[in-house]
Every structure is written in structure tokens, then in C-alpha cells.
Scaffold this motif. Sequence first.
Motif, PDB file in Angstrom:
ATOM      1  N   GLN A 124      51.850 -71.290   7.498  1.00 47.16           N
ATOM      2  CA  GLN A 124      51.817 -69.939   6.929  1.00 47.16           C
ATOM      3  C   GLN A 124      50.763 -69.838   5.818  1.00 47.16           C
ATOM      4  O   GLN A 124      49.991 -68.869   5.777  1.00 47.16           O
ATOM      5  N   THR A 125      50.740 -70.815   4.935  1.00 45.22           N
ATOM      6  CA  THR A 125      49.767 -70.791   3.835  1.00 45.22           C
ATOM      7  C   THR A 125      48.359 -70.940   4.363  1.00 45.22           C
ATOM      8  O   THR A 125      47.427 -70.285   3.879  1.00 45.22           O
ATOM      9  N   PHE A 126      48.187 -71.782   5.382  1.00 44.78           N
ATOM     10  CA  PHE A 126      46.876 -71.968   5.992  1.00 44.78           C
ATOM     11  C   PHE A 126      46.342 -70.646   6.544  1.00 44.78           C
ATOM     12  O   PHE A 126      45.180 -70.276   6.313  1.00 44.78           O
ATOM     13  N   LYS A 127      47.189 -69.906   7.251  1.00 41.81           N
ATOM     14  CA  LYS A 127      46.779 -68.608   7.817  1.00 41.81           C
ATOM     15  C   LYS A 127      46.452 -67.616   6.697  1.00 41.81           C
ATOM     16  O   LYS A 127      45.472 -66.870   6.773  1.00 41.81           O
ATOM     17  N   GLN A 128      47.295 -67.605   5.655  1.00 42.76           N
ATOM     18  CA  GLN A 128      47.093 -66.682   4.546  1.00 42.76           C
ATOM     19  C   GLN A 128      45.776 -66.962   3.811  1.00 42.76           C
ATOM     20  O   GLN A 128      45.032 -66.040   3.460  1.00 42.76           O
ATOM     21  N   LEU A 129      45.479 -68.215   3.588  1.00 41.54           N
ATOM     22  CA  LEU A 129      44.233 -68.588   2.914  1.00 41.54           C
ATOM     23  C   LEU A 129      43.018 -68.109   3.695  1.00 41.54           C
ATOM     24  O   LEU A 129      42.048 -67.598   3.113  1.00 41.54           O
ATOM     25  N   SER A 173      39.046 -63.266  -5.530  1.00 38.77           N
ATOM     26  CA  SER A 173      39.875 -62.090  -5.760  1.00 38.77           C
ATOM     27  C   SER A 173      41.270 -62.510  -6.222  1.00 38.77           C
ATOM     28  O   SER A 173      41.664 -63.674  -6.099  1.00 38.77           O
ATOM     29  N   GLU A 174      42.024 -61.551  -6.722  1.00 38.41           N
ATOM     30  CA  GLU A 174      43.382 -61.838  -7.204  1.00 38.41           C
ATOM     31  C   GLU A 174      44.276 -62.329  -6.065  1.00 38.41           C
ATOM     32  O   GLU A 174      45.075 -63.262  -6.240  1.00 38.41           O
ATOM     33  N   ALA A 221      47.057 -67.012  -3.354  1.00 36.22           N
ATOM     34  CA  ALA A 221      47.222 -67.881  -2.179  1.00 36.22           C
ATOM     35  C   ALA A 221      46.855 -69.322  -2.520  1.00 36.22           C
ATOM     36  O   ALA A 221      47.516 -70.264  -2.068  1.00 36.22           O
ATOM     37  N   LEU A 222      45.840 -69.500  -3.348  1.00 41.71           N
ATOM     38  CA  LEU A 222      45.437 -70.838  -3.774  1.00 41.71           C
ATOM     39  C   LEU A 222      46.507 -71.484  -4.650  1.00 41.71           C
ATOM     40  O   LEU A 222      46.735 -72.700  -4.589  1.00 41.71           O
ATOM     41  N   GLU A 223      47.177 -70.686  -5.464  1.00 37.81           N
ATOM     42  CA  GLU A 223      48.270 -71.200  -6.302  1.00 37.81           C
ATOM     43  C   GLU A 223      49.429 -71.695  -5.438  1.00 37.81           C
ATOM     44  O   GLU A 223      50.037 -72.732  -5.721  1.00 37.81           O
TER      45      GLU A 223
END
Length: 402
Positions: free
Chosen positions: A246-251, A264-265, A270-272
Amino acid sequence: MSTFNWVFILTLTLFISRRIRCNSILSSDQSNQQQLDRVLKLPGQNFNVSFAHYAGYVNVNKESGRSLFYWFFEAEEDPSSKPIILWLNGGPGCSSIAYGLAEEIGPFHIEKDGKTLYLNPYSWNKAANILFLDSPVGVGYSYSNTSSDLLSNGDKRTAAENLEFLLKWFKRFPEYKGRDFYISGESYAGHYVPQLSQAIVGHNQKNGEKLINLKGFMVGNALIDDFHDHLGLFQYMWAVGMISDQTFKQLNIVCDFQSFVHASERCEKALEIADEEVGDIDMYSIFTPPCSGNFSRLNRLWRRRKSRTGLLRRSYDPCTEKHSTVYFNLPEVQRALHVHTTNSPLKWETCSDTVNENWNDSPRSVLNIFRELIHAGLRILIFRFFSIPLLFLFVYYISLGF
């Protein structure tokens, strides 16, 4: 001969002699400053070395008082026949003294007590003369007398002032002028190194001679192109199981074509999340123990396993950054290195958050500079790993003129 001619000849003679005398004084001043910069011995150095080394400052802007700190090591053997390599660390805002010198390719590394030095068997000064530079101002011991300068650093000014540093440094060390010159670095130095190389090539072309005999450059784990670097980083973290699907897709959605320096914010959030999922893992050495409370027990197990393969020359230490912070904050170390303690930061840090968080211009890609410099005939190497023995061999081949 008329009186006017006599006066003219006398005036011209006086002018020329004064000019020669001034140049002689300037040359003498530079020679004196070189000797003043020489480091005789460091605290915690319980061994002798066969090479000379120098540390000090070069002013790159008199108006605001911007001065860059350097540490130069001559080659162990026959330095007069060896090339010079300039090393730059990135960040932006991280010290070349902290990482490149004290943890990676420099001759002196720091023991766990933060007070004792030992010799690095893979030091690049076994094959070349190595110049470490803390750049820009606000990094390491480098400083400005104008506090607002720390809030206005960026790629363009860094390249211009690194060039200014080199031109003045070669005046202080004229015996190295014309020597084969290479630039190397890692991380955000993927910007610094080609940008400085471009500035040197432009300066040489403008003056019609190779004032700095630049032959090529090398960058490792380097930030070069934001889109592809983001893509590769996210794929790496996901492939080794450090972040979720999920995080991979979001990044990949919210950080697509984002700037590494000015994200961007949504990308920052997402990086956090990715950082939380990675947890207590050293991103630069994921199969070794991190610098944490469990380090001692894990290190003993890891050392036993590695020692059977004959790959380990010293006990692995993931806390080298902490040792550097202790050592370079010691007053006696700063005195030995000729640090201007009234101007440089009160506390020495491996990386400056102030510099990093207030970075101005940062192009999203420097691939265009690579293309330009390839056509200019420079030798360029890009690597995506950090093997000290392998890179030492590369430097050795440079020293032989390959």
C-alpha cells in the motif's frame, strides 16, 4: 632623451618593480599560510604517518565573510606524481569531514571512545592526494559572518563558491597546479560534482587554458534525476520488504515527479509513513545491526558469522557517526585543525538541518550536465553501491593514468 621620456621610463620601472614586489609578497603570504595550515599531530593519534596533511579555511566571499573549511592529505608515497581528488558529501548540508573522511575513504577513522584514531587500510591517499571540502557555508566547520547566508544556500551559489575555493586553494598550493584533477562524492553530491565540473570547464574555456586540469568525476549513490531516483528508491524499499504494498503504491502516486529537496506536503506525509514502516533499520546497510541498544549482542553474532568467511578486518561498527560527533567537538581537536571557533557553529554536526531545510535552487535533473560534460571529454563513473576495496582499486587505476 627628453625630460618627459625620462620621467615616463622611471615611472614605468617603479610600477613594474612594485608589481613584482607585490606578487612576490602575495606568493610568500600563500606559502606562509600553507605552512600555518599544516596539521602536525591530532589528539588520539597514537601512531606516526608518512604523509603531510593540512587543514584550514579559504575565504570565498569577502563581503559577507563566507569561508569554506578543507582538509587535504598528500598521498602516502610520491605525492608529486599523484593526481588530486576532491571529495564532496551531499545532504544538502552534510559534512565531507564527517562521512567521506572519517567514515569512508579518509586515512583517519575514529574508535568507539570518540577520542582515539586508527588508520584506514583502504584510504584513498594510498593512491592519490585527497582534498575534503565542507560546502556550502553552515556545513561542518565552514561559516559565514553573515547569518542570513545559512538561509540562502543553493546549487548555483555552491558551484560558484566551490570553484572560487579551488582557484584560491591552488594559489595556496601552487605545486599542485596543473596536476590531473578529479572530483568525487556521494548522495546530493550528484548535483555538486557535475555542477562544479561544468563550472570548471566553463572557467577554463573562458580563460583559454586549463587553470584546473579536470580529467573526470565519479558519483556514488547519487541524486541525479528526481523521477528515476524516486522510482528506484521506492522499488528498492518495497523489493526488500521494508515497506508495504500500500505504501509503495502511494509513494509512486503522490511523489511522482516530485523534487527530493522541495517535495509536496502529500509526498512528505507518504515518506513519513514509509520511514515508520522501515523502522530501526540502517538504510545504508540493511543486513547489519543498526546503531541501537541491541547493537552489542547483534554485533557479536554477526561478527562470528562474518569472521568465518574472512571478510571482516575490524569489528563492524554502525555507530561511527556518533564517534565523529564526539571527536570533532573536542576543543583540542578543533585547535589542531585550526578551526575558527568564534565564527564556525558552536556545536559541530555531521549534517546541518538549517542548511538542508532552507535550500533554495535545486534542478530536478542534472542529466543535461552529464551529457554536456561527456561531449567535453571528461571521464565519468556512476556507481550505485559503496564497496571501499573496489573503489580503492578504481582510484589506484586513476593514479596510474588509466
